[in-house]
Design a protein around this motif. Sequence first.
Motif, PDB file in Angstrom:
ATOM      1  N   UNK A 207       0.835  -1.210   0.000  1.00 40.47           N
ATOM      2  CA  UNK A 207       0.000   0.000   0.000  1.00 40.47           C
ATOM      3  C   UNK A 207       0.865   1.254   0.000  1.00 40.47           C
ATOM      4  N   UNK A 208       1.851   1.290   0.900  1.00 39.61           N
ATOM      5  CA  UNK A 208       2.732   2.467   0.968  1.00 39.61           C
ATOM      6  C   UNK A 208       3.534   2.635  -0.317  1.00 39.61           C
ATOM      7  N   UNK A 209       4.029   1.509  -0.852  1.00 38.76           N
ATOM      8  CA  UNK A 209       4.827   1.581  -2.086  1.00 38.76           C
ATOM      9  C   UNK A 209       3.956   2.055  -3.252  1.00 38.76           C
ATOM     10  N   UNK A 210       2.696   1.622  -3.263  1.00 40.61           N
ATOM     11  CA  UNK A 210       1.789   2.070  -4.321  1.00 40.61           C
ATOM     12  C   UNK A 210       1.581   3.579  -4.272  1.00 40.61           C
ATOM     13  N   UNK A 211       1.378   4.114  -3.059  1.00 39.70           N
ATOM     14  CA  UNK A 211       1.201   5.564  -2.912  1.00 39.70           C
ATOM     15  C   UNK A 211       2.460   6.306  -3.348  1.00 39.70           C
ATOM     16  N   UNK A 212       3.609   5.782  -2.907  1.00 42.40           N
ATOM     17  CA  UNK A 212       4.881   6.434  -3.247  1.00 42.40           C
ATOM     18  C   UNK A 212       5.148   6.375  -4.748  1.00 42.40           C
TER      19      UNK A 212
END
Lengths: 276, 300
Positions: free
Chosen positions: A86-91
């Motif tokens: 999830x965090x990597x997708x946002x980044x």
Amino acid sequence: MSVVSAHEAPAPAITLGGVIRAVGFIGLGAIGVTVGLSEVLARAPADTIDFGPPLIAPSIHFPLGTDVLGRDMLSETLHALAVTVTNAGLAAIVVVVAGGLAGFIAARLPYRIGFVLRGIAGILGAIPALLLAILFIGLASRGLAPLAAGLAVAPLGFTRAFDRARALGQSRHAEFARATGISPGALLRRDLTYEFRDSFLSIAARALAAVTIVLSTVSFLGYGATPPHRDLGLMIAAARDVYFDAWWTAAVPAAALALFILCARLAAGLDEGERA
Amino acid sequence: MWRFGLRRAGRFALGLLGAILMAAVVAAQAAPPGKGGVSHFIGTVLSRLGEFVRFDFGSSAITAASAAQEVAQRLPATLELVAAGALVAALIGIPLGIVLSIGRASRAAAPLIQIVAAAPVFCAALALLWLSVQVLHWDAQLQGAPDLWSALASGHGAAIRDAFRLLALPALTVGAAGAAGVQLALRRAANESRDAPYRRGLRMMGLTPFEVDRLYLVPQVLAGVLANLGEIALSLFSAAAVAEWVFGWPGAAVLFLKSVALHDWSVVALVLFAFAAITLFAEFVGSLGARALAGIEANP
């Protein structure tokens, strides 16, 4: 057969590179599905202490073992993978917008503004993205780690997109368009549409690989995710004291992390050893 | 060549100027907040910039010592680690690049290299540490920067062994990260040069394949590596930051991490400037070397 047709043999429909990229995307899709179902697949909610005896090696009852607090490693890895993805997708979205898109548009800005921005991106790119991400987190907060990682990786994407847009701007079709009176705005829209149609997935997968490495390292160093929302980097960091005797506490999240990055690298079509 | 050198020197100088400006923006965070918003911030940045030009980099908010002194104490350890890592990168990366330039070897090794490249540096560092403890029975508590020269000068076997043990794992970690960049640059340059039309012409002139490779291919390949020196330096510094943390190496990267946590912005700014300056310098030197060797222009 003419000389031209003899030299321009049609490209094979299926190439090895295409197959490898497809494997990468299938892997990313499978990881996405796993993350989507993580709450169902996990046997225990995130951070459930004393689910089993501490430091049990992988067995039938605990397929990936337990950690020092008796947490089920399978469940914890699934939850941590969900946080990481999830965090990597946002980044990655930040990288695509602030790097790829902004770099492409900057190359066509008037009054050499683009070159100034390219210079700034070049200077930021001379600092390891990891340190830049930690600096941004230090200036803002740990909650904004995905944004910080995205902004730290963006300069590299910016310079790549800028150089690509410059090359396109000097191509024959651009010269022809200018000669026939097509406005710079229309040319930019045309190039942007074709560029993103052809390479959006590749750019996004590359960004995903790069930010995942930065985000997990930032968490490993203690500047990223915070419990109970542990990501894979933090899980590995937590295993440092015990992994000499209980290898699975570090090996399981590390394998999940490497698999995710590998799929993103393959989907991006990166060369062996090429920087994401 | 002179014109190219001057252009590159100008670009390097501009890069340094930008790095100083960036450091001034970071160091301005150390100033107490005042009224005036953006104008106050710009005033602070300009004031810091003026101080930097006079080589006054401020003082550490933690130790009250000069920031330059703090960084100067730690930077040599990082440079030692990066130098050792660069040596390992060359020792691993050059033979690997040569082997992988051969089509079949490249195809066979591709999946393995993709998997290795997918592992973040900290995972590689922890794996090396685990192997050293479990297989070689090294002491996991043995951490820090070795005084290799003193150990060698003392001539004591145990001291030399300990110094090499302290150096081996961090250098391998940093070197492995650099080796990926070295082998890739070498392989790409070799692939480009291998099919160049001049090779057939030289063979028709009577040169043997070995002579063609020695006289023309080797400079081209070396130039290809030099053209990527900035990127290789960047990957070495990035890996050094992680290696310092994992192996307790008292370098500038660890100082940076601690300083960010403690909001010691003067020190943070100076470490960032030092890293950026070294990377820009490596890029500058690499581009000159590539041009001198084979006329390759890096990042035109």
